[in-house]
Design an enzyme around this catalytic site. Structure first.
Site, PDB file in Angstrom:
ATOM      1  CG  HIS A 143     -30.763 -22.794 -32.622  1.00  0.00           C
ATOM      2  ND1 HIS A 143     -29.873 -22.793 -31.567  1.00  0.00           N
ATOM      3  CD2 HIS A 143     -31.534 -21.697 -32.471  1.00  0.00           C
ATOM      4  CE1 HIS A 143     -30.116 -21.732 -30.813  1.00  0.00           C
ATOM      5  NE2 HIS A 143     -31.109 -21.056 -31.335  1.00  0.00           N
TER       6      HIS A 143
ATOM      7  CG  HIS B   3     -23.828 -14.223 -32.569  1.00  0.00           C
ATOM      8  ND1 HIS B   3     -24.305 -12.935 -32.473  1.00  0.00           N
ATOM      9  CD2 HIS B   3     -24.905 -15.043 -32.435  1.00  0.00           C
ATOM     10  CE1 HIS B   3     -25.619 -12.977 -32.278  1.00  0.00           C
ATOM     11  NE2 HIS B   3     -25.992 -14.234 -32.251  1.00  0.00           N
TER      12      HIS B   3
ATOM     13  CG  ASP C 155     -29.522 -11.821 -32.805  1.00  0.00           C
ATOM     14  OD1 ASP C 155     -30.478 -12.595 -32.904  1.00  0.00           O
ATOM     15  OD2 ASP C 155     -28.519 -12.065 -32.106  1.00  0.00           O
TER      16      ASP C 155
HETATM   17 ZN   LIG Z   1     -29.921 -15.147 -33.370  1.00  0.00          ZN
END
Ligand SMILES: [Zn+2]
Length: 448
Positions: free
Chosen positions: A206, A270, A321
């Site tokens: 994650h 990101h 996303d």
């Molecule tokens: Zn994400």
């Protein structure tokens, strides 16, 4: 065998080619022939510009239910996350199947036909596994199959509820269903997931907030041993950098470098708040970067240094996303347009750079390096953009790529073929009645 004659097609390079014949045999291109000036009698005619399938390299399907509900007010990323957790708490395998089928249907309509689903809602709300511990992942795989998109299920390791100077926190009540007991039980579960001709399995960690260094080392070795893609959220928020430094004395990127996570199999999602040293590490290791500009705008994350990352050696992909919008053209052009706002310079990314990010590099990022190109032998995944809408009319061959990249919307996609199967025709999904199914699935999740 089916022949498609494209009025214009992008075969790579800086301009579109007029009159391209795509011969599809089974799920692959048997031949791609340029300069076929008139459509053969038995070929299907595709008016407009045909591109390889666009890739959505970073999706959390259920976030679609939050669209419009979380975009007003003065909330931060962290308060948005609380709302997202409330939606996650209500998911069941049945609800997730219905919602994801409609969301993947929306992606198909947008030409985003290759999807990397970063999947972390694994277990029952209290953390107890379902009878089949992959019930949620299987619901997503089934939803993608029924919506006609090619999917990589990036099954996500999520062990901790955050970190600070004193160590890793336990999962909070709302995070409990995301977590596996340990890396071994994560791996045993993931290894039981099936692959199909249109679905592959990859790994995700994650973030450094949720996965400790030993577990990062484990998942990196696991993905390299299997040749499977490995995705991770990286430095979306400055707070993550502060927390990582407080505990580990280094940036999240340095931690990923030290634990073997960075490399060509890895996609960092990101990479908004990365410094010069981080950029060099990401570039030297040839780590892929997934930009999600519409989400990064919506959550006030900031503008990632995507052009500098590419110059350092990274390849770029795009993802929708949080699905604030689902539009691959908007994500791709935002890499360049946000850079213009941030730097005062134009043209750090060419139209070709951005189309490559939206197609072949995005596909490779999620483990489908055999698609994303209109070439003989590749998987027959392609999308056609009509050029006769009010947004695009007046486009000639020379301007077609730039017009589509800078002015098209998802609504301009007319046809989508995945693995030789027509999924969208004339702007209509062949199997899913997307808008009413979305409405019903979102109402069921959010309002019932
Ligand atoms: Zn994400």
């Amino acid at each position: 065998v089916t022949d498609y004659w494209c009025e214009l097609a992008w075969l790579g390079g800086a301009t579109a080619t007029a009159g391209v014949l795509l011969r599809v045999d089974g799920d692959r291109f048997a031949a791609v022939t340029a300069d076929v000036q008139a459509p053969p009698a038995d070929a299907e005619r595709l008016a407009g510009l045909t591109l390889p399938a666009l890739a959505n390299a970073h999706s959390h399907a259920f976030h679609r239910a939050l669209r419009g509900r979380t975009q007003v007010g003065t909330w931060s990323f962290w308060t948005w996350r609380e709302q997202m957790y409330r939606a996650a708490a209500r998911l069941t395998p049945e609800r997730y199947y219905r919602l994801a089928r409609a969301v993947f249907g929306e992606m198909a309509l947008a030409g985003l036909a290759v999807v990397g689903e970063f999947h972390y809602v694994h277990h029952q709300p209290d953390g107890t596994p379902y009878d089949d511990p992959n019930a949620m992942g299987l619901a997503l795989l089934e939803a993608a199959r029924d919506a006609g998109v090619r999917l990589t299920l990036l099954d996500t390791l999520y062990l901790h509820g955050g970190l600070d100077a004193s160590g890793y926190r336990e999962l909070s009540a709302s995070q409990r269903r995301f977590g596996d007991r340990d890396v071994e039980s994560w791996a045993a579960r993931v290894e039981a997931l099936p692959t199909t001709p249109t679905a592959r399995i990859g790994a995700a960690a994650h973030s450094v907030r949720a996965v400790d260094p030993d577990a990062l080392r484990y998942v990196a070795a696991w993905s390299v041993a299997r040749g499977a893609p490995l995705h991770i959220h990286l430095s979306e928020q400055a707070l993550e950098n502060e927390q990582c430094r407080a505990l580990h004395g280094c940036s999240p990127t340095e931690l990923l470098d030290a634990t073997g996570v960075l490399g060509a199999q890895c996609t960092a999602v990101h990479a908004t708040h990365v410094d010069d040293d981080d950029i060099e590490r990401l570039g030297v290791t040839r780590t892929r970067i997934c930009a999600c500009p519409t989400t990064e705008r919506d959550l006030a994350d900031g503008i990632g240094p995507f052009a500098r990352l590419r110059a350092a050696g990274c390849t770029l992909a795009i993802g929708t996303d949080s699905h604030a919008v689902i539009d691959g053209f908007e994500e791709a052009r935002a890499i360049e347009l946000d850079e213009r706002l941030a730097t005062g310079c134009r043209g750090t990314s060419s139209v070709e750079d951005l189309l490559v990010a939206a197609t072949s590099e995005g596909c490779a990022s999620v483990g489908w390096s055999d698609t994303g190109r209109l070439t003989t032998g590749a998987l027959a995944d392609f999308v056609t953009v009509g050029l006769d809408s009010v947004r695009l009319t007046g486009t000639n061959r020379e301007a077609a790529l730039a017009s589509v990249l800078y002015a098209a919307t998802a609504a301009d996609v007319t046809d989508v073929v995945v693995g030789g199967n027509p999924v969208v025709r004339g702007g209509v999904h062949a199997r899913v009645d997307v808008a009413p199914e979305l409405a019903a699935a979102i109402a069921d999740l959010m309002d019932s």
